[in-house]
Scaffold this active site. Sequence first.
Site, PDB file in Angstrom:
ATOM      1  CD  GLU A 432      -1.640   0.992   3.389  1.00  0.00           C
ATOM      2  OE1 GLU A 432      -1.438  -0.224   3.920  1.00  0.00           O
ATOM      3  OE2 GLU A 432      -2.148   1.872   3.978  1.00  0.00           O
ATOM      4  CG  ASP A 506       0.928   0.064   7.065  1.00  0.00           C
ATOM      5  OD1 ASP A 506       2.003  -0.320   6.635  1.00  0.00           O
ATOM      6  OD2 ASP A 506       0.738   1.212   6.769  1.00  0.00           O
ATOM      7  CG  ASP A 508      -2.603   0.858   9.999  1.00  0.00           C
ATOM      8  OD1 ASP A 508      -3.103   0.192   9.124  1.00  0.00           O
ATOM      9  OD2 ASP A 508      -2.087   1.930  10.143  1.00  0.00           O
ATOM     10  CG  ASP A 510      -6.315   3.546   7.082  1.00  0.00           C
ATOM     11  OD1 ASP A 510      -7.789   3.638   7.381  1.00  0.00           O
ATOM     12  OD2 ASP A 510      -5.714   4.682   7.001  1.00  0.00           O
TER      13      ASP A 510
END
Length: 645
Positions: A432, A506, A508, A510
């Site tokens: 990403e 990641d 997290d 998102d």
Amino acid sequence: MAIEKQTSNYGAEQIQVLEGLEPVRKRPGMYIGTTGPRGLHHLVYEVVDNSIDEALAGHCSHIEVDINEDGSVSVIDDGRGIPTDVHPSTNRSALETVMTVLHAGGKFGGGGYKVSGGLHGVGISVVNALSEWVEVKVWRNGSLHQQRYERGIPITELVAQPDAEHSTGTSISFMPDALIFSETTEFNYATLSNRLRELAYLNAGVKITFGDRRLESLKEETYCYEGGIKEYVTYMTREKDVLHQDIIYVEGEKNGVQVEVAFQWCIDAYSDTILGFANNIRTVDGGTHLEGLKTVLTRTLNNVARKRNKIKENEPNLAGENVREGLTAVISVKVPDPEFEGQTKTKLGNSEVRGIVDSLVGEVLNEYLEFNPHVADSIIEKAVQAFKAAEAARRARELVRRKSVLESSPLPGKLADCSTRDPSESEIFLVEGDSAGGSAKQGRDRRFQAILPLKGKILNIEKTDDAKIYKNNEIQSLITALGLGIKGDEFDPSQLRYHHIVIMTDADVDGAHIRTLLLTFLYRYQRELVEQGYIYIACPPLYKLERGKNHYYCYSERELQEKIAEFPSNANYSIQRFKGLGEMMPQQLWDTTMNPETRMMKRVEIEDAAEADRIFTVLMGDRVAPRREFIETHGPRLNLTELDV
Ligand code: 0RA
């Protein structure tokens, strides 16, 4: 009361037992498929299946499954209890025989309807052989009977003590043997809860309680569905808009084959979800029960459509996939002598089942549609639309093909390709954004690892028609980089450019969202990619723990705490939390996440198509409320079956 160990008294009987179960310890794969996480979880299913059989025989109504604090599992039921009487010729109890002799279970069938088969049904002795220890308790005849085994060998006598309080039942606790399950002996909550919920749906009225005592606070769920698979369909369609309110339900028996089918059509679904089971086993690869169901649906709806003049005489029949568009169905058959085919034994082979399903379902469906003509009309209308859309899509595909947008388009500019041209050793990391892309490009082994950075949130394809998909830049890059064909076309693995497609986002919220979007895309665009195991999820570490000259990478909060607990109490250490891949040095990213020698990756499996489909619908569909609820309850974790690679 104390139970004496008899390890010093290693008699002929024990040696015989050891020899009897030795093949299982020598070649566990022959009995449970693998010694990876899947095989590990099979141990639980095997034990639970025995209690389910007792329930199906009408003697048991509650089954409790617990993951204990020490990581062992207990299965407790309120059935009649495994017989404990001693057989005069063997001089051993029935219980000990069941525990130590391969395939001995069936001999004590006692008129019960043994439906287990396929992957399970190998017998509880296999669980015994592959466990560090097993403890069995049986309440029967006013007594509690107990016996302990280690690696398949009884190490106590069967000891009885009066216990008039407790009604009858069986409790089997076991600790999987780390010598056998060398990869992991840790049970996955989601994997077990999904299967136990499924079993509760498949066996209407049986109550299954599932608890996890490994955590500080007990986590416990109860599954009990009086409506059986009918409720299963309700559960699967609960986020969707349905085409008709009632779930169509068929139940019947013919020549000893029990058939149960429940189904419902939904409005906005473009694919079907049909779950097949034979003897409670998920038949991922289909088989004769599904063939029978598909045939009768297509035939019946075409007949009704012609009768109601929705298809004219000169028009062709609706195709099976047109009729099934938007369909959610569960079919469960119980066959006395099941034949399971295919490499994973997940395809039902009994040919007599095809016709039995066809005739039982045909009768009920015909009658239902006759009495509910408005439902008949809306199903037919949807199928006719699907037919027309398929025609239009076919023309669009022809156009795309002629223009060769996909076949001959150059590889995307931002793809950092690997140098090898052998797909079987090639890996592509989908990352990403440019910053993570930069670290990954520097950290990789360019010989066999390619990097494709994707911008922002890629298109949400649940709501998008095919023509738009081909115009979206990110998706075009993805399709051409992977070497995929046209959506829904027959999958051609020889065109695939990488056999490891690794989603690396990641750790997290998102990152989780983008991971879900990518998975949805791959699942909808070419389901075989997921089914055939080409999709992986990278597991970057969450923490770096430093103490003196040493450092450790930790992949979970728990691992971090465990590592810290190993330090002396006055130790100095520092913790770095990685907020994103971009924060990692390229070398760190290589060491922890990309290097095949040291990394951990999860292979994505559609173990539970129902759950996957539901998650995708919730996360990607038009309805906002269920999506918010899902994200709030499940946070950034997507419920996937894990398989470390
Ligand atoms: C065969 C006969 C009987 C009980 C069982 C099997 C039995 C096995 C298991 C395994 C787990 N839970 C179980 N519960 C029952 C008893 C026959 C009788 O009492 O007449």
